[in-house]
Design a protein around this motif. Structure first.
Motif, short mmCIF file in Angstrom:
data_model
loop_
_atom_site.label_atom_id
_atom_site.label_comp_id
_atom_site.label_asym_id
_atom_site.label_seq_id
_atom_site.Cartn_x
_atom_site.Cartn_y
_atom_site.Cartn_z
N LYS A 276 0.90 -0.91 -0.23
CA LYS A 276 -0.24 0.12 0.19
C LYS A 276 1.22 1.41 -0.34
O LYS A 276 0.53 1.83 -0.68
CB LYS A 276 -0.81 0.01 1.16
N TYR A 277 1.86 1.69 0.89
CA TYR A 277 2.52 2.13 0.58
C TYR A 277 2.95 2.78 -0.26
O TYR A 277 3.31 3.94 -0.90
CB TYR A 277 3.68 2.14 1.93
N GLN A 278 3.76 1.56 -1.03
CA GLN A 278 4.98 1.70 -2.51
C GLN A 278 3.71 2.22 -3.96
O GLN A 278 3.83 2.92 -4.36
CB GLN A 278 5.01 0.20 -3.12
N ALA A 279 2.11 2.28 -3.19
CA ALA A 279 1.13 2.67 -4.64
C ALA A 279 1.48 4.40 -4.25
O ALA A 279 0.90 5.14 -5.43
CB ALA A 279 -0.09 2.15 -3.96
N ILE A 280 1.89 4.42 -2.90
CA ILE A 280 1.40 6.51 -3.07
C ILE A 280 3.51 5.99 -3.59
O ILE A 280 3.39 7.55 -4.67
CB ILE A 280 1.98 7.01 -2.41
#
Length: 324
Positions: free
Chosen positions: A244-248
């Motif tokens: 989820k973090y990497q999606a940002i």
């Protein structure tokens, strides 16, 4: 001093500095930003780093930012103050002020523009780190200072051996070099680096590493639980959160730490405004991002990452910035 003298680990925002429309430091917004960070459960805060635009501040403003931050955080999470300067004397003076203000530690790059040699870098850090009794964090930031400490064999070890050094923030764009630094010194000092992805999780689980200091903290809703899961050894949960973090982060910041849509701090403040966070304005020489298409693209990334950006808020930010 070594890694056991501090509890620094996890997800830390490198705080932006909110500026008012007249260019002054917006102390109320800075206080509100610290409250936001604490409410998000961050594991520490860095101020007056690269994201904080220290380079456009006077020494008195830098001191005031440190004071306001320490007062706002009020001991609820560690505060490390950036003291980067072109001379060891100036950096040491800022470090002594941070100590008087109640900071938990200080951080510095090598002097910008100077391009010091490895021996000169070590001498600089020996002087600045010994200026106070505070734990010191070495900051390797080749994008900003054109010197990559991680590329000189043995230098990171020599820096870790300095008496007051308790941590290294390794922001080299060379991921393999960051891993080598982790392997060399993680049993001695805290290492903050590029760990906020599945490869980083594997390195932390196998070689060590303590956390990340993330420009602006937009990813805090996912970065905080990622590091907590990683530290607890729950790798499945950690993978869930880091994806989820990497999606940002993976869509806004390039591997060399440059921004995808504008300079990193300019696009960060757009993202913060879209999330209705107390970002304030930029200060010259940086230029505000006002392109509606770029703002809409950032809004789409945040929404796709399940962060709360309404269509009305997006329209408001675009309209507001059109008048700047």
């Amino acid at each position: 001093m070594n890694r056991h003298d501090v509890d620094w680990a996890g997800y830390w925002p490198a705080a932006s500095t909110p500026y008012a429309a007249d260019g002054s430091v917006d102390e109320l917004a800075l206080t509100a930003l610290m409250e936001l960070y604490v409410s998000q459960g961050v594991h520490g805060v860095l101020v007056n780093g690269s994201t904080g635009e220290w380079f456009s501040q006077s020494p008195d403003e830098r001191r005031r930012v440190a004071e306001v931050t320490v007062a706002a955080v009020a001991g609820r999470t560690p505060v490390v103050v950036g003291v980067t300067a072109t001379t060891a004397a100036e950096a040491s003076d800022l470090a002594r002020h941070a100590e008087r203000a109640g900071a938990d530690g200080v951080l510095a790059t090598v002097p910008p523009y100077v391009h010091p040699s490895p021996a000169e870098s070590l001498a600089f850090y020996a002087e600045v780190s010994s200026a106070t009794a505070l734990p010191f964090m070495v900051y390797n930031w080749p994008r900003g200072v054109s010197v990559d400490l991680a590329q000189t064999p043995g230098l990171m070890q020599a820096l870790a051996d300095l008496p007051q050094v308790a941590a290294i923030k390794d922001s080299t764009g060379d991921w393999n070099a960051m891993v080598a630094t982790t392997q060399a010194v993680a049993d001695q000092v805290r290492v903050f680096g590029s760990f906020s992805h599945r490869k980083g999780l594997a390195i932390m689980a196998g070689l060590g590493g303590d956390g990340a200091i993330d420009g602006g903290g937009v990813g805090a809703p996912y970065g905080v639980p990622f590091y907590e899961a990683a530290q607890a050894g729950d790798l499945d949960l950690a993978r869930f959160w880091v994806d989820k973090y990497q999606a940002i982060s993976g869509r806004l910041v390039a591997p060399d730490y440059s921004g995808v849509f504008a300079s990193p701090i300019a696009q960060l403040k757009v993202a913060m405004h879209l999330l209705d966070q107390p970002a304030g304005r930029l200060r010259a020489p940086l230029i505000e991002l006002t392109d509606p298409a770029a703002i809409a693209a950032i809004a789409a990334i945040l929404r796709e990452a399940e962060l709360p950006v309404s269509a009305d808020r997006e329209a408001s930010v675009i309209a507001e910035r059109g008048s700047w």
